[in-house]
Design a protein around this motif. Structure first.
Motif, PDB file in Angstrom:
ATOM      1  N   ASP A  52       0.933  -0.932   0.015  1.00 58.39           N
ATOM      2  CA  ASP A  52      -0.229   0.248   0.018  1.00 58.39           C
ATOM      3  C   ASP A  52       0.599   1.226  -0.161  1.00 58.39           C
ATOM      4  OD1 ASP A  52      -2.467   1.407   0.689  1.00 58.39           O
ATOM      5  OD2 ASP A  52      -1.867   2.361   2.206  1.00 58.39           O
ATOM      6  N   ALA A  53       1.942   1.042   0.849  1.00 53.76           N
ATOM      7  CA  ALA A  53       2.603   2.526   1.075  1.00 53.76           C
ATOM      8  C   ALA A  53       3.511   2.727  -0.588  1.00 53.76           C
ATOM      9  CB  ALA A  53       4.067   2.431   2.462  1.00 53.76           C
ATOM     10  N   LEU A  54       4.147   1.301  -1.185  1.00 59.05           N
ATOM     11  CA  LEU A  54       4.835   2.046  -2.011  1.00 59.05           C
ATOM     12  C   LEU A  54       3.981   2.733  -3.847  1.00 59.05           C
ATOM     13  CD1 LEU A  54       8.045   0.863  -2.749  1.00 59.05           C
ATOM     14  CD2 LEU A  54       6.163  -1.284  -3.711  1.00 59.05           C
ATOM     15  N   GLY A  55       3.123   1.113  -2.872  1.00 57.11           N
ATOM     16  CA  GLY A  55       2.044   1.841  -4.467  1.00 57.11           C
ATOM     17  C   GLY A  55       2.095   3.528  -4.237  1.00 57.11           C
ATOM     18  N   ILE A  56       1.327   3.849  -3.497  1.00 50.17           N
ATOM     19  CA  ILE A  56       1.635   5.734  -3.409  1.00 50.17           C
ATOM     20  C   ILE A  56       2.121   6.082  -3.535  1.00 50.17           C
ATOM     21  CG2 ILE A  56       0.762   7.315  -1.294  1.00 50.17           C
ATOM     22  CD1 ILE A  56      -1.255   5.514  -0.029  1.00 50.17           C
ATOM     23  N   ALA A  57       3.892   5.581  -2.982  1.00 51.19           N
ATOM     24  CA  ALA A  57       4.761   6.170  -3.083  1.00 51.19           C
ATOM     25  C   ALA A  57       4.991   6.629  -4.650  1.00 51.19           C
ATOM     26  CB  ALA A  57       5.922   5.846  -2.744  1.00 51.19           C
ATOM     27  N   PHE A  58       4.514   5.548  -5.294  1.00 51.69           N
ATOM     28  CA  PHE A  58       4.716   4.934  -6.730  1.00 51.69           C
ATOM     29  C   PHE A  58       4.534   5.772  -7.939  1.00 51.69           C
ATOM     30  CE2 PHE A  58       3.978   3.482 -10.777  1.00 51.69           C
ATOM     31  CZ  PHE A  58       5.242   2.886 -11.268  1.00 51.69           C
ATOM     32  N   GLN A  59       2.342   6.308  -7.400  1.00 54.64           N
ATOM     33  CA  GLN A  59       2.081   7.654  -8.194  1.00 54.64           C
ATOM     34  C   GLN A  59       2.269   8.571  -7.655  1.00 54.64           C
ATOM     35  OE1 GLN A  59      -0.502   6.178 -10.697  1.00 54.64           O
ATOM     36  NE2 GLN A  59      -0.238   8.613 -10.723  1.00 54.64           N
ATOM     37  N   ILE A  60       3.004   8.992  -5.996  1.00 45.96           N
ATOM     38  CA  ILE A  60       3.326  10.146  -6.489  1.00 45.96           C
ATOM     39  C   ILE A  60       4.581  10.939  -6.978  1.00 45.96           C
ATOM     40  CG2 ILE A  60       4.057  12.153  -4.064  1.00 45.96           C
ATOM     41  CD1 ILE A  60       2.642  10.560  -2.802  1.00 45.96           C
ATOM     42  N   VAL A  61       5.303  10.203  -7.138  1.00 45.00           N
ATOM     43  CA  VAL A  61       6.616  10.083  -8.064  1.00 45.00           C
ATOM     44  C   VAL A  61       6.161  10.345  -9.386  1.00 45.00           C
ATOM     45  CG1 VAL A  61       8.122   9.177  -9.143  1.00 45.00           C
ATOM     46  CG2 VAL A  61       8.606   9.070  -6.805  1.00 45.00           C
ATOM     47  N   ASP A  62       5.334   9.410 -10.263  1.00 46.29           N
ATOM     48  CA  ASP A  62       4.870   9.525 -11.184  1.00 46.29           C
ATOM     49  C   ASP A  62       3.924  11.335 -11.132  1.00 46.29           C
ATOM     50  OD1 ASP A  62       5.571   6.964 -12.441  1.00 46.29           O
ATOM     51  OD2 ASP A  62       3.432   7.037 -12.918  1.00 46.29           O
ATOM     52  N   ASP A  63       3.195  11.643 -10.318  1.00 48.40           N
ATOM     53  CA  ASP A  63       3.353  13.009 -10.715  1.00 48.40           C
ATOM     54  C   ASP A  63       3.664  13.914 -10.615  1.00 48.40           C
ATOM     55  OD1 ASP A  63       0.259  11.273 -11.095  1.00 48.40           O
ATOM     56  OD2 ASP A  63      -0.271  11.869  -8.540  1.00 48.40           O
ATOM     57  N   TYR A  64       4.636  13.570  -9.987  1.00 45.52           N
ATOM     58  CA  TYR A  64       5.905  14.129  -9.958  1.00 45.52           C
ATOM     59  C   TYR A  64       6.319  15.166 -10.852  1.00 45.52           C
ATOM     60  CZ  TYR A  64      10.291  15.843  -8.061  1.00 45.52           C
ATOM     61  OH  TYR A  64      11.860  17.510  -8.186  1.00 45.52           O
ATOM     62  N   LEU A  65       7.005  13.570 -11.229  1.00 50.38           N
ATOM     63  CA  LEU A  65       7.515  13.699 -12.515  1.00 50.38           C
ATOM     64  C   LEU A  65       6.595  13.975 -13.684  1.00 50.38           C
ATOM     65  CD1 LEU A  65       9.721  10.230 -12.584  1.00 50.38           C
ATOM     66  CD2 LEU A  65      10.332  12.088 -11.989  1.00 50.38           C
ATOM     67  N   ASP A  66       5.501  14.327 -13.896  1.00 56.98           N
ATOM     68  CA  ASP A  66       5.070  14.457 -14.660  1.00 56.98           C
ATOM     69  C   ASP A  66       5.097  16.528 -14.862  1.00 56.98           C
ATOM     70  OD1 ASP A  66       2.367  14.420 -16.611  1.00 56.98           O
ATOM     71  OD2 ASP A  66       2.087  16.552 -16.325  1.00 56.98           O
ATOM     72  N   TYR A  67       5.738  17.192 -13.678  1.00 54.64           N
ATOM     73  CA  TYR A  67       6.012  18.955 -13.938  1.00 54.64           C
ATOM     74  C   TYR A  67       7.874  18.299 -14.015  1.00 54.64           C
ATOM     75  CZ  TYR A  67       1.064  19.671 -13.232  1.00 54.64           C
ATOM     76  OH  TYR A  67      -0.667  20.021 -13.737  1.00 54.64           O
ATOM     77  N   ALA A  68       8.481  17.552 -13.636  1.00 55.43           N
ATOM     78  CA  ALA A  68       9.599  17.689 -12.882  1.00 55.43           C
ATOM     79  C   ALA A  68       9.746  16.651 -13.942  1.00 55.43           C
ATOM     80  CB  ALA A  68      10.138  17.860 -11.890  1.00 55.43           C
ATOM     81  N   GLY A  69       9.961  16.023 -14.913  1.00 56.96           N
ATOM     82  CA  GLY A  69      10.746  14.690 -15.020  1.00 56.96           C
ATOM     83  C   GLY A  69      11.455  15.199 -16.382  1.00 56.96           C
ATOM     84  N   ASP A  70      12.440  14.147 -16.973  1.00 55.83           N
ATOM     85  CA  ASP A  70      12.616  14.435 -17.842  1.00 55.83           C
ATOM     86  C   ASP A  70      12.414  12.761 -19.430  1.00 55.83           C
ATOM     87  OD1 ASP A  70      14.935  12.833 -20.631  1.00 55.83           O
ATOM     88  OD2 ASP A  70      15.757  13.160 -19.919  1.00 55.83           O
ATOM     89  N   ALA A  71      11.603  13.326 -19.792  1.00 48.50           N
ATOM     90  CA  ALA A  71      10.454  12.794 -20.854  1.00 48.50           C
ATOM     91  C   ALA A  71      10.717  11.858 -21.732  1.00 48.50           C
ATOM     92  CB  ALA A  71       9.913  14.003 -22.270  1.00 48.50           C
ATOM     93  N   GLY A  72      12.749  11.934 -22.371  1.00 45.58           N
ATOM     94  CA  GLY A  72      13.135  10.288 -22.037  1.00 45.58           C
ATOM     95  C   GLY A  72      13.524  10.019 -21.474  1.00 45.58           C
ATOM     96  N   ALA A  73      12.875  10.191 -20.640  1.00 44.69           N
ATOM     97  CA  ALA A  73      13.474   8.802 -19.508  1.00 44.69           C
ATOM     98  C   ALA A  73      12.115   8.016 -18.973  1.00 44.69           C
ATOM     99  CB  ALA A  73      14.471   9.448 -18.424  1.00 44.69           C
ATOM    100  N   THR A  74      11.343   9.208 -18.715  1.00 44.16           N
ATOM    101  CA  THR A  74      10.091   8.450 -18.429  1.00 44.16           C
ATOM    102  C   THR A  74       8.650   8.081 -19.363  1.00 44.16           C
ATOM    103  OG1 THR A  74       8.505  10.933 -18.572  1.00 44.16           O
ATOM    104  CG2 THR A  74      10.030  10.140 -16.281  1.00 44.16           C
ATOM    105  N   GLY A  75       9.500   8.290 -20.758  1.00 44.23           N
ATOM    106  CA  GLY A  75       8.479   7.963 -21.985  1.00 44.23           C
ATOM    107  C   GLY A  75       7.122   8.431 -21.696  1.00 44.23           C
ATOM    108  N   LYS A  76       6.651  10.009 -21.093  1.00 42.84           N
ATOM    109  CA  LYS A  76       6.233  11.127 -21.012  1.00 42.84           C
ATOM    110  C   LYS A  76       6.421  12.160 -21.126  1.00 42.84           C
ATOM    111  CE  LYS A  76       3.085  10.277 -17.701  1.00 42.84           C
ATOM    112  NZ  LYS A  76       2.593  10.459 -16.375  1.00 42.84           N
ATOM    113  N   ASN A  77       5.401  12.765 -21.932  1.00 47.35           N
ATOM    114  CA  ASN A  77       5.730  14.164 -22.153  1.00 47.35           C
ATOM    115  C   ASN A  77       5.825  14.999 -20.728  1.00 47.35           C
ATOM    116  OD1 ASN A  77       5.793  14.192 -25.270  1.00 47.35           O
ATOM    117  ND2 ASN A  77       3.695  14.371 -25.125  1.00 47.35           N
ATOM    118  N   VAL A  78       6.056  15.737 -20.907  1.00 55.97           N
ATOM    119  CA  VAL A  78       6.368  16.713 -19.409  1.00 55.97           C
ATOM    120  C   VAL A  78       4.980  17.719 -19.261  1.00 55.97           C
ATOM    121  CG1 VAL A  78       7.603  18.597 -18.612  1.00 55.97           C
ATOM    122  CG2 VAL A  78       8.902  16.756 -19.063  1.00 55.97           C
ATOM    123  N   GLY A  79       4.002  17.880 -18.570  1.00 56.38           N
ATOM    124  CA  GLY A  79       2.966  18.240 -18.149  1.00 56.38           C
ATOM    125  C   GLY A  79       2.136  18.159 -19.105  1.00 56.38           C
ATOM    126  N   ASP A  80       1.687  16.426 -19.721  1.00 55.65           N
ATOM    127  CA  ASP A  80       0.658  15.545 -20.299  1.00 55.65           C
ATOM    128  C   ASP A  80      -0.619  15.756 -18.642  1.00 55.65           C
ATOM    129  OD1 ASP A  80       1.264  14.938 -22.565  1.00 55.65           O
ATOM    130  OD2 ASP A  80       2.017  12.970 -21.926  1.00 55.65           O
TER     131      ASP A  80
END
Length: 312
Positions: A189-217
């Motif tokens: 449960d805690a791991l899954g919550i951490a995982f999703q918060i990280v994903d939501d963080y990376l949407d604004y601060a990640g590297d699109a090449g590393a995450t496979g998602k466009n920043v700001g999606d």
């Protein structure tokens, strides 16, 4: 994992509808981390399981996960997943939805095979909880009244439910004591919550090449995730009007993402989101304290660190 991958390939085949393995393979073979099936295997091994059915349960959770991704990309009208065009873009929405349905059906066939009613209850409840979390997100994601408690309910449903089901099912199939099953549930449960918060963080601060998602999606899709929820909570009247314009009303202009990033930086909400993700990873590791020391427990601790390593 080799056995899991072989079982996935076998069960996603279809004698009568070749599009099913085509669409499934496009996503399943796209280089996903396979965290959820790994959690089943690790939990079962940690609990001393010697049978064959942890492989079936690992394939089950991967099928459930893949089915939800196929459906999510249709709902979100996404064009990219794991750095590749989405299935709905390459084929069509109908194919994505129906192949997702097929994978759900395959998942239920697999979870029945061990003949363990409690495992069946855990995984079927998780499937319902995931759907509930996704529907809650539909109503909450574009409402500025959405607070952190509602956000937590959304991500605990749509993401953490499958993590905790994976670890708990691995324990239960092994006949582990209730305290051990509960500890592994809490870890997932805690791991899954951490995982999703990280994903939501990376949407604004990640590297699109590393995450496979466009920043700001998430911003473009008008999703209220934790960095924005924190910014809205401390927004001035003018800033709140900006968020209302972009998120609730969906009237976004070319420079609005830059403005949004500026507001997140101004209020330190990305840093606060990073701290929260790390806190949940620490909770995951703490949940393992009652479990016996050994290679598998160490691996699960390392996995919690890995989940947040991208934002450190």
């Amino acid at each position: 994992m080799a056995a899991v991958n072989a079982l996935i390939a076998e069960r996603m085949a279809s004698e009568h509808a070749p599009r099913i393995p085509e669409v499934s393979a496009h996503l399943i073979e796209a280089g996903g981390k396979r965290l959820r099936p790994m959690l089943v295997l690790a939990a079962a091994r940690l609990c001393g399981y010697a049978g064959p059915y942890h492989v079936h349960l690992a394939a089950t959770v991967e099928f459930i996960h893949t089915a939800t991704l196929l459906h999510d990309d249709v709902v979100d009208e996404s064009a990219q997943r794991r750095g590749r065009p989405t299935a709905n873009l390459l084929w069509d929405n109908k194919s994505s939805v129906l192949v997702g349905d097929y994978l759900f059906a395959r998942a239920f066939q697999l979870m029945v095979e061990p003949g363990n009613l409690r495992v069946l209850s855990i995984l079927s409840n998780a499937a319902a909880t995931i759907a509930e979390g996704e529907v809650l997100q539909l109503s909450a994601a574009q409402d500025l009244a959405t607070d952190e408690d509602v956000y937590l309910k959304v991500i605990r449903g749509k993401t953490a439910a499958l993590f905790s089901a994976a670890t708990e099912a691995g324990a239960v199939i092994s006949g582990a004591e209730e305290a051990v099953s509960q500890a592994l549930f809490d870890y997932g449960d805690a791991l899954g919550i951490a995982f999703q918060i990280v994903d939501d963080y990376l949407d604004y601060a990640g590297d699109a090449g590393a995450t496979g998602k466009n920043v700001g999606d998430d911003f473009r899709e008008r999703k209220l995730t934790l960095p924005v929820i924190k910014a809205v909570a401390v927004a001035s009247e003018e800033e709140r009007a900006f968020w209302k314009h972009c998120i609730e009303r969906g009237r976004q202009e070319e420079d609005d993402l830059d403005t949004a990033l500026g507001l997140l930086a101004k209020h330190g909400t990305l840093e606060a989101t990073r701290t929260e993700a790390t806190g949940w990873a620490d909770r995951a590791k703490a949940a393992l304290a009652p479990l016996p020391e050994g290679e598998m427990r160490d691996m699960l601790i390392d996995l919690a660190d890995y989940v947040v390593a991208r934002i450190r």
